[in-house]
Design an enzyme around this catalytic site. Structure first.
Site, mmCIF file in Angstrom:
data_model
loop_
_atom_site.group_PDB
_atom_site.id
_atom_site.type_symbol
_atom_site.label_atom_id
_atom_site.label_comp_id
_atom_site.label_asym_id
_atom_site.label_seq_id
_atom_site.Cartn_x
_atom_site.Cartn_y
_atom_site.Cartn_z
ATOM 1 N N ASP A 105 58.213 17.101 65.715
ATOM 2 C CA ASP A 105 57.651 17.198 66.806
ATOM 3 C C ASP A 105 58.093 18.901 68.105
ATOM 4 O OD1 ASP A 105 57.721 15.458 69.301
ATOM 5 O OD2 ASP A 105 58.914 16.416 69.840
ATOM 6 N N HIS A 303 56.620 8.422 64.399
ATOM 7 C CA HIS A 303 56.811 9.525 64.954
ATOM 8 C C HIS A 303 58.268 10.439 64.047
ATOM 9 C CE1 HIS A 303 56.063 12.968 67.546
ATOM 10 N NE2 HIS A 303 57.071 13.279 67.963
#
Length: 325
Positions: A105, A303
């Site tokens: 991320d 994610h």
């Protein structure tokens, strides 16, 4: 030669931020692990023992503003150049000359820029969930402001000081549970449902989060660890990363379009919205990541890739690291 994994040890080391907290396991070549938003060193809890068992010195930091690391007051203290300086300071404080850096991320962005700005220190780079996108194009704030039509993109929402804090901090645990579920493959909203990456006018992000169950990778204890850290620190240090994107665009002007030549790895989840938004960045890898060793999209994964699919990510990381040597 593989070795018995030692226990995780914690320490605080000096850095330009003040002090950086890290968790360390194993011995051998240094692998620096950098988390994203809204996480901590704990997001690498499955990778630390696996890398240690494979013969590496695995070190997961709390990025400045998070956890037990220092939280400078100034918003501009969270620009990318400062975070790269922290990573270099960690490597030096550990008595090493170089390291492999792996990020997830925002940590992927920090890792990529660490390799770009300090190539003498970071000899290879692994990117999880967010592909490398070289600096370029219009000012970021203008790009994000133009997304979403009548709705507001979450990055713009986060960029206004105090606004997201007012939503999150009254119920940190509930908000984190909702966000983690919203971006996990097994709990994300169904296709066609309102997108949790956008905020309706006058609404909040929480309005679009799933409610009622945690994703399979997240136990109640795991959630307590994350919530406990953010309840103690507040959210501003973490959110300040979003509030420096224009500064980064200015700071990195000399690196416009710059490739990263070091050996690299990319792993993403096929259900992660970033794989759609940034598909062009992945297609550009032959130019932007000329040292790319391998690139993988994991089916049925969202994610939070190294937590959703720890065994697969561990295998890909250790195979890549072995190939580097």
């Amino acid at each position: 030669m593989h070795q018995e994994a030692t226990e995780i040890t914690h320490r605080l080391i000096p850095s330009p931020a003040g002090r950086i907290h890290l968790a360390e396991q194993g011995s051998g070549p240094l692998v620096l692990l950098v988390h994203g938003f809204p996480e901590s060193w704990y997001s690498w809890r499955h990778q630390l023992p696996a890398l240690a068992a494979a013969g590496y010195r695995a070190v997961a930091v709390d990025v400045r503003g998070y956890g037990r690391s220092s939280r400078p007051a100034a918003t501009e203290a969270y620009r990318t150049r400062a975070l790269v300086e922290d990573n270099v300071a960690v490597v030096r404080a550990l008595g090493e000359e170089s390291a492999v850096v792996v990020g997830h991320d925002w940590g992927s962005v920090i890792a990529a820029n660490s390799a770009l700005l300090a190539p003498d220190v970071f000899r290879a780079v692994g990117l999880l969930s967010v592909p490398y996108t070289p600096r370029g194009g219009p000012r970021p704030r203008d790009v994000f402001a133009g997304m979403g039509g009548d709705e507001e993109f979450y990055v713009s929402y986060f960029q206004e000081p105090g606004r997201a804090e007012a939503e999150i901090e009254p119920d940190v645990r509930g908000w984190l549970a909702g966000l983690y579920a919203a971006l996990s493959a097994d709990t994300m909203p169904a296709p066609g449902a309102p997108d949790p990456h956008f905020v309706g006018r006058g609404g909040t992000m929480r309005d679009r989060f799933p409610a009622g169950r945690l994703p399979g990778w997240l136990s109640e204890r795991d959630l307590d660890v994350y919530a406990g850290e953010f309840e103690r620190t507040g959210m501003t240090g973490a959110l300040n990363r979003y509030r420096n994107m224009d500064r980064d665009w200015e700071d990195l002007a000399a690196f416009d379009g710059a490739p990263i030549p070091q050996p690299s790895l990319f792993v993403g989840g096929r259900q992660d919205a970033s794989m759609t938004w940034l598909a062009d960045a992945i297609e550009a890898y032959p130019v932007t990541l000329p040292g790319l060793v391998s690139s993988h999209l994991l089916d049925g994964c969202g994610h939070w890739i190294q937590q959703e699919r720890p065994d697969e990510v561990n295998r890909l990381l250790t195979e890549w690291l072995a190939a580097l040597s």
